[in-house]
Enzyme design. Structure first.
Site, PDB file in Angstrom:
ATOM      1  CG  LEU A  75      29.253  38.016  31.207  1.00 58.76           C
ATOM      2  CD1 LEU A  75      27.910  38.010  30.498  1.00 58.76           C
ATOM      3  CD2 LEU A  75      29.134  37.432  32.594  1.00 58.76           C
ATOM      4  N   GLY A 105      35.662  35.502  30.290  1.00 59.38           N
ATOM      5  CA  GLY A 105      36.757  35.034  31.133  1.00 59.38           C
ATOM      6  C   GLY A 105      36.388  34.775  32.573  1.00 59.38           C
ATOM      7  CG  HIS A 106      33.942  36.223  36.301  1.00 59.79           C
ATOM      8  ND1 HIS A 106      32.838  35.956  37.053  1.00 59.79           N
ATOM      9  CD2 HIS A 106      34.913  36.605  37.160  1.00 59.79           C
ATOM     10  CE1 HIS A 106      33.117  36.173  38.333  1.00 59.79           C
ATOM     11  NE2 HIS A 106      34.374  36.569  38.418  1.00 59.79           N
ATOM     12  CE1 TYR A 107      34.577  30.794  39.294  1.00 60.04           C
ATOM     13  CE2 TYR A 107      33.464  32.908  39.145  1.00 60.04           C
ATOM     14  CZ  TYR A 107      34.240  32.008  39.859  1.00 60.04           C
ATOM     15  OH  TYR A 107      34.666  32.332  41.105  1.00 60.04           O
ATOM     16  CB  ILE A 148      29.215  34.097  37.681  1.00 61.56           C
ATOM     17  CG1 ILE A 148      28.705  32.665  37.811  1.00 61.56           C
ATOM     18  CG2 ILE A 148      28.691  34.966  38.821  1.00 61.56           C
ATOM     19  CD1 ILE A 148      29.177  31.948  39.063  1.00 61.56           C
TER      20      ILE A 148
END
Length: 134
Positions: free
Chosen positions: A41, A43-45, A50
């Site tokens: 999580l 590094g994902h947006y 998300i």
């Protein structure tokens, strides 16, 4: 060869063990809670995390292994035949994974619907072989 390593840290809970449904197919259901501490999580947006689609499909694979069809000694993912992502999955969401199994020439096919309380998040078709995972 080594065993698969999962990017998903959440545990799978079988809420409906595999059994024949009204249509004569084997069906099962699991839940997976996406914790805010999932390693993918941050590094994902950043700032608006998300849960990545590949991790949603990994939840399907983990669910399939946790709730295999009767007689399947061990399952190994052979192919992701199709996926369709329909709505986002956020930290804190509980995923309900509905699995439907059908026998295939060299193993099993699994059709899955993944939902949150808001909406269906994804649909997928996976193919598994039986025997020892490599």
């Amino acid at each position: 060869m080594s065993r698969p390593v999962s990017p998903v840290g959440a545990a799978v809970q079988v809420v409906r063990p595999p059994a024949l449904d009204a249509g004569g197919r084997t069906a099962a259901a699991t839940t997976v809670t996406v914790g805010a501490d999932e390693p993918v999580l941050p590094g994902h947006y950043p700032g608006f995390p998300i849960f990545p689609g590949v991790c949603v499909i990994e939840c399907v694979r983990l669910s399939a292994v946790a709730a295999p069809p009767p007689g399947a000694e061990s399952l190994a993912l052979a192919e992701v035949e199709s996926t369709r992502f329909l709505s986002p999955v956020f930290p804190g969401d509980e995923l309900t994974v509905e699995l439907t199994w059908s026998a295939a020439a060299e193993g099993w096919k699994c059709t899955a619907k993944v939902a949150t309380v808001r909406a269906v998040a994804a649909q997928a078709r996976l193919r598994f072989t039986t025997g020892k995972e490599s």
